[in-house]
Write a protein that holds these residues in place. Structure first.
Motif, short mmCIF file in Angstrom:
data_model
loop_
_atom_site.label_atom_id
_atom_site.label_comp_id
_atom_site.label_asym_id
_atom_site.label_seq_id
_atom_site.Cartn_x
_atom_site.Cartn_y
_atom_site.Cartn_z
N THR A 14 -27.61 -27.81 -34.27
CA THR A 14 -28.84 -27.80 -33.67
C THR A 14 -28.98 -28.31 -32.09
OG1 THR A 14 -29.39 -30.59 -34.14
CG2 THR A 14 -30.42 -28.73 -35.52
N PRO A 143 -30.38 -19.23 -35.55
CA PRO A 143 -31.58 -20.19 -36.38
C PRO A 143 -33.20 -20.58 -35.97
CG PRO A 143 -29.81 -20.44 -37.71
CD PRO A 143 -29.54 -19.42 -36.39
N GLN A 144 -32.17 -21.79 -34.60
CA GLN A 144 -33.30 -21.63 -33.86
C GLN A 144 -34.10 -20.94 -32.75
OE1 GLN A 144 -33.63 -25.20 -33.22
NE2 GLN A 144 -32.30 -25.33 -34.89
N ARG A 145 -33.49 -19.70 -32.29
CA ARG A 145 -34.38 -18.90 -31.55
C ARG A 145 -34.84 -17.99 -32.49
NH1 ARG A 145 -34.30 -13.57 -29.26
NH2 ARG A 145 -33.23 -13.02 -31.64
N GLN A 146 -35.08 -18.02 -33.87
CA GLN A 146 -36.39 -17.54 -34.18
C GLN A 146 -36.76 -18.41 -34.78
OE1 GLN A 146 -36.09 -14.01 -35.55
NE2 GLN A 146 -34.74 -13.95 -34.18
N ALA A 147 -37.01 -20.07 -34.86
CA ALA A 147 -38.16 -20.56 -35.08
C ALA A 147 -38.70 -21.28 -33.54
CB ALA A 147 -36.70 -22.15 -34.97
N LEU A 148 -37.78 -20.49 -32.11
CA LEU A 148 -38.80 -20.78 -31.09
C LEU A 148 -39.81 -19.36 -30.92
CD1 LEU A 148 -36.32 -21.55 -28.82
CD2 LEU A 148 -37.92 -22.99 -28.94
N ALA A 150 -41.46 -17.78 -33.19
CA ALA A 150 -42.60 -18.63 -34.57
C ALA A 150 -43.06 -19.08 -33.99
CB ALA A 150 -41.67 -18.85 -35.78
N GLU A 151 -42.63 -19.99 -32.93
CA GLU A 151 -43.86 -21.41 -32.77
C GLU A 151 -44.51 -20.72 -31.14
OE1 GLU A 151 -43.33 -26.04 -30.40
OE2 GLU A 151 -41.89 -25.25 -31.65
#
Length: 192
Positions: A14, A143-148, A150-151
């Motif tokens: 992370t 996974p962090q990029r995809q979460a960003l 979506a956010e």
């Protein structure tokens, strides 16, 4: 000695991923030891550089006896220094053709960066571009990029580039690249 292994190593991590974590994994994967040297380098000209141990004409390489990432003592904030340092580690994955091992090759690369001519891209420039995208992908696991993404879709402009930069500890200038349609294509290229 493939970047794919570093990429895979970073995926469960992370942000903000430590530079030392990445440097240690690069050394493990490549067998290349990299040291840091700080100089009076002018950040308006160059924010950092990688000197291969093959560059026997370099006084810094001669003194340290290994591969060196050279950073300026002043002028880079923490996010810039962190990104530049990691980007320079990515040169450990360069092919011999992509390496910039002489002063002349470095001068030619700087000319290519600043040229307005439409010229064929050199292998060294290809290495620089790959190093950039490798560093960005290592510092922002998928996974962090995809979460960003979506956010950002949910919050819109409330999630600014600056807010993302603070989370990832990277320069704000590079945040838009994470959300561009060509990001995945560039990633495929550096993973190949």
């Amino acid at each position: 000695m493939t970047y794919q292994k570093l990429f895979d190593h970073c995926q469960p991590l992370t942000p903000a991923i430590g530079r030392g974590v990445i440097r240690a994994k690069v050394a493990e994967l490549t067998g290349i030891k990299i040291r840091i040297a700080k100089t009076t380098m002018d950040v308006k000209v160059c924010r950092g550089m990688y000197l291969s141990a093959r560059n026997t004409n370099s006084r810094i390489v001669q003194q340290l006896g290994t591969n060196v990432v050279v950073l300026p003592r002043e002028g880079n904030n923490n996010c810039w220094e962190r990104f530049v340092e990691v980007k320079e580690y990515m040169h450990a994955f360069d092919s011999e053709d992509e390496a910039t091992d002489t002063g002349e090759e470095f001068d030619n690369l700087l000319k290519e960066f600043t040229s307005s001519e439409n010229m064929k891209r050199s292998e060294q420039m290809t290495g620089e571009i790959k190093a950039f995208w490798r560093a960005l992908a290592a510092l922002c696991p998928e996974p962090q990029r995809q979460a960003l993404i979506a956010e950002r879709d949910a919050r819109g402009p409330d999630l600014s580039d600056y807010a993302v930069a603070l989370r990832l500890k990277i320069p704000e200038l590079y945040v838009p690249g994470l959300f561009q349609p060509w990001y995945e294509e560039n990633l495929k290229e550096v993973l190949a």
